[in-house]
Design an enzyme around this catalytic site. Sequence first.
Site, PDB file in Angstrom:
ATOM      1  N   GLU A  35      33.382  25.833  67.769  1.00 13.98           N
ATOM      2  CA  GLU A  35      32.341  26.091  66.767  1.00 13.98           C
ATOM      3  C   GLU A  35      32.946  25.797  65.397  1.00 13.98           C
ATOM      4  OE1 GLU A  35      30.925  30.277  65.660  1.00 13.98           O
ATOM      5  OE2 GLU A  35      29.395  29.605  67.102  1.00 13.98           O
ATOM      6  N   GLN A  53      24.462  19.303  52.404  1.00 17.80           N
ATOM      7  CA  GLN A  53      24.692  17.865  52.629  1.00 17.80           C
ATOM      8  C   GLN A  53      25.934  17.688  53.468  1.00 17.80           C
ATOM      9  OE1 GLN A  53      24.222  15.057  49.279  1.00 17.80           O
ATOM     10  NE2 GLN A  53      26.215  14.201  49.796  1.00 17.80           N
ATOM     11  N   ASP A  54      25.877  16.781  54.443  1.00 15.32           N
ATOM     12  CA  ASP A  54      27.039  16.403  55.244  1.00 15.32           C
ATOM     13  C   ASP A  54      27.404  14.961  54.928  1.00 15.32           C
ATOM     14  OD1 ASP A  54      26.927  18.870  56.428  1.00 15.32           O
ATOM     15  OD2 ASP A  54      26.594  18.148  58.463  1.00 15.32           O
ATOM     16  N   HIS A  69      38.410  14.121  43.414  1.00 17.33           N
ATOM     17  CA  HIS A  69      37.003  14.167  43.020  1.00 17.33           C
ATOM     18  C   HIS A  69      36.482  15.590  42.857  1.00 17.33           C
ATOM     19  CE1 HIS A  69      36.791  10.222  45.547  1.00 17.33           C
ATOM     20  NE2 HIS A  69      37.199   9.967  44.316  1.00 17.33           N
ATOM     21  N   LYS A  79      33.231  22.473  49.390  1.00 18.36           N
ATOM     22  CA  LYS A  79      33.379  21.498  50.467  1.00 18.36           C
ATOM     23  C   LYS A  79      34.111  22.125  51.647  1.00 18.36           C
ATOM     24  CE  LYS A  79      33.563  17.528  47.326  1.00 18.36           C
ATOM     25  NZ  LYS A  79      34.413  16.418  46.806  1.00 18.36           N
ATOM     26  N   HIS A 126      39.358  17.485  44.757  1.00 17.97           N
ATOM     27  CA  HIS A 126      39.668  17.247  46.164  1.00 17.97           C
ATOM     28  C   HIS A 126      40.016  15.785  46.402  1.00 17.97           C
ATOM     29  CE1 HIS A 126      38.150  15.990  50.259  1.00 17.97           C
ATOM     30  NE2 HIS A 126      39.147  16.793  50.546  1.00 17.97           N
ATOM     31  N   TYR A 139      32.613  16.085  55.972  1.00 17.30           N
ATOM     32  CA  TYR A 139      32.664  17.304  55.166  1.00 17.30           C
ATOM     33  C   TYR A 139      31.278  17.735  54.731  1.00 17.30           C
ATOM     34  CZ  TYR A 139      32.974  13.951  51.220  1.00 17.30           C
ATOM     35  OH  TYR A 139      32.769  12.920  50.341  1.00 17.30           O
ATOM     36  N   ASP A 150      29.300  13.535  38.451  1.00 14.10           N
ATOM     37  CA  ASP A 150      30.475  13.099  39.204  1.00 14.10           C
ATOM     38  C   ASP A 150      31.691  13.036  38.289  1.00 14.10           C
ATOM     39  OD1 ASP A 150      31.772  12.145  41.505  1.00 14.10           O
ATOM     40  OD2 ASP A 150      31.507  10.076  40.875  1.00 14.10           O
ATOM     41  N   ASP A 176      38.820   5.041  41.731  1.00 18.55           N
ATOM     42  CA  ASP A 176      39.911   6.000  41.860  1.00 18.55           C
ATOM     43  C   ASP A 176      41.192   5.494  41.207  1.00 18.55           C
ATOM     44  OD1 ASP A 176      38.293   7.801  43.125  1.00 18.55           O
ATOM     45  OD2 ASP A 176      38.999   7.347  45.151  1.00 18.55           O
TER      46      ASP A 176
END
Length: 200
Positions: A35, A53-54, A69, A79, A126, A139, A150, A176
Amino acid sequence: MIALEFKHGYAAGMTSPVQRIRPRRHGDARGWFTETYNRDTFAALGIACTFVQDNHSLSVPAYTLRGLHFQVPPRGQDKLVRCIRGRIFDVAVDIRRGSPTFGHWVGAELSAENGEQLFIPIGFAHGFLTLEPDCEVVYKCSDTYAPAQDGGIAWDGVGIDWPLPLGTRPELSPKDGMQPPLAGFDSPFAYDGRPLLPLA
């Protein structure tokens, strides 16, 4: 800055805002079941956000680095990160204004084999580095993607001990590769009284 790999003198029982989650696997001859998220179980750990959101990423080359980020208020994102194929080194950096651990980081290896997850709350940058080819990462986020909110900081500007082979530069997106350094960052995140602690 430094990785938190030492004992702090903070009150016993204090939990770190960044948490390593180790879901139990129940196995038999067929394989295993686990799980990966349960609202009540996570609430007992002090994680009471609602995920909306996934996300799912594939990084083909080994040593692909995504990060560091975050989304700024009012669209910050908690997250919950796990690796479902391959291995990654997952990192969280404290960027909360006034935090005694501002700029400090923690990291953990997440893999399809170990099944571990990292919970990264709002107020932390992250990022992750893939440690082998063809890594898939999923995530959950507590807010949807908001391009106007952002943000990011440079992957190499806070002293993270990325497990890169000597002389290897990570694969980076153009974005990045041009993130600003943490030094001089005017953080919109407030310190909540919980310093970043070493991962349990």
